[in-house]
Design an enzyme around this catalytic site. Structure first.
Site, PDB file in Angstrom:
ATOM      1  N   ASP A 371       0.836  -1.190   0.000  1.00  0.00           N
ATOM      2  CA  ASP A 371       0.000   0.000   0.000  1.00  0.00           C
ATOM      3  C   ASP A 371       0.880   1.254   0.000  1.00  0.00           C
ATOM      4  O   ASP A 371       1.871   1.332   0.732  1.00  0.00           O
ATOM      5  CB  ASP A 371      -0.890  -0.029   1.245  1.00  0.00           C
ATOM      6  CG  ASP A 371      -1.825   1.159   1.337  1.00  0.00           C
ATOM      7  OD1 ASP A 371      -2.711   1.264   0.489  1.00  0.00           O
ATOM      8  OD2 ASP A 371      -1.657   1.958   2.274  1.00  0.00           O
ATOM      9  N   GLU A 408       1.798  -0.409  -5.093  1.00  0.00           N
ATOM     10  CA  GLU A 408       0.891   0.691  -5.404  1.00  0.00           C
ATOM     11  C   GLU A 408       1.784   1.930  -5.485  1.00  0.00           C
ATOM     12  O   GLU A 408       2.150   2.505  -4.456  1.00  0.00           O
ATOM     13  CB  GLU A 408      -0.159   0.852  -4.310  1.00  0.00           C
ATOM     14  CG  GLU A 408      -1.163   1.947  -4.610  1.00  0.00           C
ATOM     15  CD  GLU A 408      -2.148   2.155  -3.462  1.00  0.00           C
ATOM     16  OE1 GLU A 408      -3.361   2.229  -3.732  1.00  0.00           O
ATOM     17  OE2 GLU A 408      -1.699   2.267  -2.302  1.00  0.00           O
TER      18      GLU A 408
END
Length: 446
Positions: A371, A408
């Site tokens: 993330d 990401e």
């Protein structure tokens, strides 16, 4: 509460709780701490919401129980299962210098392999529950089976289904027994559904321990909400304990997580974890929620060697969080969540690498989706790096390099690295422009 337990100086390695011949060794890194107290509850308690939970406290002597920047002690003849533990840490009070010590809080060991707290997800009667580390050195190793093999699906053939463990089966419409709804075991029951969908990998939204009531600990616009997604890590080694069935707690969670992975693998489905190393649950300076890192060594000077915490050469200015030295020592907020984990600090790098290896070696997961991975590409002062050490270390690690690694490639500080993420030919990445197209396409098909 004083103690009559037998102790010895202990050893500085490995960090966390570990077994030694005559007891349990505890080791904690903190360079700036002036006082460290090990807190133990030998009779395991389920009601950790009690404000005055009685614990045995053992003060560590810096002349006996400290090597370099590691505080350590061995407790002899301590039970190998069912002990709750944490630390009270005290040190300089200079907030402008980056310190956040508060000895009134019993802190979670960053290297705790299991964390205990409230037992049932969303139990408002236990809203202010404490969280403490624990361990299981008693149980036999998990039986993965002689015929067990991970699927080892080529990256180009992956069909990934993103899902939240709890939300996947929490509703009565799942048709499952109420005791296993929203649990790791609930996922096992729905494997036929996943196979019907044609997927061969699941990407689990965060399954590291988190506090679903974190928004409700102080007045704020979100204080009516429960954190269901889990992007707010308390500890990077422990599976979310409230995803165990029937309120089973951390030991059940660890066992049932392995059962889930084994069942998915036997069905030909890989397990990828959505991991959050860009920030923690401890929030910002306006409304801090101190549970671990912040109170152990928010700021420090690294002394590196092999192992990294013993070298007298000073290399860095902060430890667990990035701090704005030009703004009164305030935490940098490049994650949009109040703090930014200092991923390229050597001590933090070691923590991240050990955590990732733990999930591969102990729980047999197949990969990770990072993330806000651009934060892994920032230096200790937040400056973007062309060759970030942690990103390279993951790519080159003998264990992790065999995993699926998905980035990401952006963060909330504007570091957008789609097409430019430094990947050493190992990282896949999400294309933000492509995801909505896929979702719209699926919607049209329906």
């Amino acid at each position: 509460m004083s103690t009559s337990l037998n102790t010895s100086p202990g050893r500085p390695f490995p960090l966390g709780a570990s077994t030694v011949e005559n007891g349990i060794n505890f080791a904690l890194f903190s360079q700036h701490a002036r006082s460290v107290i090990l807190c133990l509850s030998i009779e395991q308690r389920m009601d950790l919401d009690e404000k005055n939970l009685m614990m045995t406290e053992i003060e560590l002597d810096p002349f006996v129980n400290k090597t370099g920047d590691v505080w350590h002690i061995c407790i002899e003849d301590l039970p190998r299962l069912g002990v709750l533990y944490g630390y009270r840490v005290d040190g300089p009070k200079g907030k402008q210098q980056g310190h956040r010590f508060d000895s009134s809080v019993v802190l979670i060991d960053p290297y705790a392999k299991l964390v205990d707290g409230r037992r049932f997800f969303g139990d408002a009667s236990k809203k202010m529950s404490k969280f403490l580390g624990t361990f299981d050195f008693e149980s036999l190793p998990f039986d993965w089976g002689e015929e067990y093999r991970p699927p080892n699906i080529p990256e180009k053939d992956l069909i990934i289904y993103e899902m939240n463990v709890r939300a996947f089966t929490a509703d009565a419409s799942s048709g499952l027994d109420p005791h296993i709804r929203g649990s790791y075991l609930g996922v096992i029951e729905k494997i036929p559904h996943l196979l019907e969908l044609g997927v061969n990998a699941v990407e689990l939204l965060p399954v590291f321990e988190f506090d679903e009531f974190e928004f409700q600990r102080h007045p704020n616009p979100r204080d009516h909400m429960i954190n269901s997604w889990g992007y707010s890590t308390m500890n990077f080694f422990s599976p979310m304990s409230r995803y165990a069935s029937a309120g089973g707690g951390p030991f059940a969670a660890a066992l049932e997580f392995k059962k889930m992975v084994k069942a998915l693998h036997n069905a030909g489905i890989e397990v990828i974890l959505d991991v959050v190393y860009n920030h923690t649950n401890e929030a910002g300076d306006e409304h801090p929620y101190t549970t671990s890192f912040r109170g152990i060594d928010n700021k420090g000077l690294v002394r590196m060697q092999v192992p990294v915490w013993h070298n007298p050469k000073k290399l860095g200015a902060v430890v667990y969080y990035m701090v704005d030295v030009n703004n009164g020592g305030q935490l940098l907020n490049l994650s949009g969540c109040g703090n930014t984990f200092n991923c390229n600090h050597q001590v933090v790098m070691e923590l991240i690498l050990e955590s990732l290896r733990h999930w591969v070696n102990e729980y047999h997961v197949d990969g990770f989706r990072f993330d806000l991975a651009s934060i892994l590409c920032r230096g200790t002062d937040g400056t973007p790096l062309d060759s970030p050490p942690i990103v390279k270390a993951i790519a080159k690690d003998s264990v992790l390099s065999r995993c699926k690694i998905i980035a990401e490639p952006w963060d909330c500080g504007g570091l957008y690295l789609v097409g430019g993420f430094p990947n050493w030919d190992r990282y896949l990445y999400l294309d933000q422009n492509m995801i909505p197209t896929i979702r719209v396409s699926n919607w049209k098909v329906k």
